[in-house]
Design a protein around this motif. Sequence first.
Motif, PDB file in Angstrom:
ATOM      1  N   ARG A 185     -44.523   7.625   3.697  1.00  0.00           N
ATOM      2  CA  ARG A 185     -44.842   7.421   4.943  1.00  0.00           C
ATOM      3  C   ARG A 185     -44.187   6.162   5.932  1.00  0.00           C
ATOM      4  O   ARG A 185     -43.672   6.128   7.102  1.00  0.00           O
ATOM      5  N   GLN A 227     -42.212   4.151   4.568  1.00  0.00           N
ATOM      6  CA  GLN A 227     -40.658   4.176   4.391  1.00  0.00           C
ATOM      7  C   GLN A 227     -39.998   4.852   5.538  1.00  0.00           C
ATOM      8  O   GLN A 227     -39.153   4.456   6.257  1.00  0.00           O
ATOM      9  N   GLU A 228     -40.524   6.103   5.904  1.00  0.00           N
ATOM     10  CA  GLU A 228     -39.969   6.846   6.852  1.00  0.00           C
ATOM     11  C   GLU A 228     -40.099   6.149   8.213  1.00  0.00           C
ATOM     12  O   GLU A 228     -38.997   5.993   9.053  1.00  0.00           O
ATOM     13  N   ASN A 241     -37.534   3.548   8.432  1.00  0.00           N
ATOM     14  CA  ASN A 241     -36.193   3.836   8.553  1.00  0.00           C
ATOM     15  C   ASN A 241     -36.043   4.280  10.161  1.00  0.00           C
ATOM     16  O   ASN A 241     -34.945   4.195  10.780  1.00  0.00           O
ATOM     17  N   GLU A 242     -36.883   4.669  10.695  1.00  0.00           N
ATOM     18  CA  GLU A 242     -37.079   5.417  12.104  1.00  0.00           C
ATOM     19  C   GLU A 242     -36.924   3.887  12.920  1.00  0.00           C
ATOM     20  O   GLU A 242     -36.063   3.934  13.933  1.00  0.00           O
TER      21      GLU A 242
END
Length: 394
Positions: A383, A385-386, A389-390
Amino acid sequence: MADLSDQQNGGTDTSGDEHDETPAKAASPAKKRRIRAILLVVVVVLLVVGAIWFTRYQSFGKFQQSTNDAYVQADSVIVSPKVGGYVDKVFVRDNQYVRAGTPLAQIDSRDYTARAAQSQAQIGVAAATAQGVEAQIREQQAAITRAAADLASARADAAFARSEVARYVPLAASGAEPRERLSQLRNQATQADARVTAAQAALTSAQRRVGTLRAQIRQAEAQAEGAQAQLAAAQSDVGATLLRAAIDGRIGDKTVRVGQYVQAATRLMTVVPVDQLYIEANFKETQLGLMRIGQPVTIEVDALPGVDIPGRIESISPGTGAQFSVLPPQNATGNFTKIVQRVPVRIAIHADPETRKLMVPGMSVEVSVDTRSAKGARDRIAREQEKHNESIRR
């Protein structure tokens, strides 16, 4: 009659077969029902066992990471001499337990003692030289006093000579005194000034001589300091001839013998801290995702089958074993074949004293780490890392 009896017997046999077939037909469905019931029970038992196994695996089994690439280790200390020489005494035996500070071996110290005495003598020579120069300085102070007195006398004579010249100048001009007398006085005044210059030079020389002597004192002091350093080194070498244990432990790999000549840094024996054992387990990189410091570990030593020893993860290596090898792999050259790397994990042993006595460095063990305490870490990492990335995409 015989035929009649045969017919009767034949009839009797036929009726007997008919009676045997009827119970067999009646027993077949019951037997099938029993078989079906047994199979049903077996299936139910297998389903229950499978459900228990699946539940246990989901809640416990899949979080257990184990490896048999693990060994008992200890931070052993290699005993090596700082100085070379012939071994005079050996105070310990093979496998003996020693305390920190216990004498292990003695190297012949006579050469190093002689060097220490020589350095001590050099210190005495330097001190005597300094004292002699200080005596010369005291003598030079008297010479300076005398030179100063000579300078004062010469200045007085020069002043008197100049005053006489000044007094005779008008007399010679008026003819009351001959000019020859004035010339003599002027010559005496010139000589008096020369004596003042000489006395001043002598005083300066005497004063500078004191500076030279003080430099000699500093040189003697420097020589004394050098000799003192040599003495300290020699005394250190004398102390280094007696080898002592740096830590508590047992003596292993003892190769030293009395009368043997050893060089500096020669390996003589090893002190193994048997009270400070730990496990070094090499886990695959695919097993490290949920491993954290402090997680509980179950240890099984090959020498003690069936005995579970508790432990905890103490630290995880900052690199794989290949990374710290003498020749690290260079995957950028030649053909590349991916190999699962292993990472050393240090595990503290929580064993009782009796068990520890049976464990020595190098023993093979099998360890299993309980990673349930970090079972949600992988999802949290995903989560985070996501989210990261966003934020980059924005």
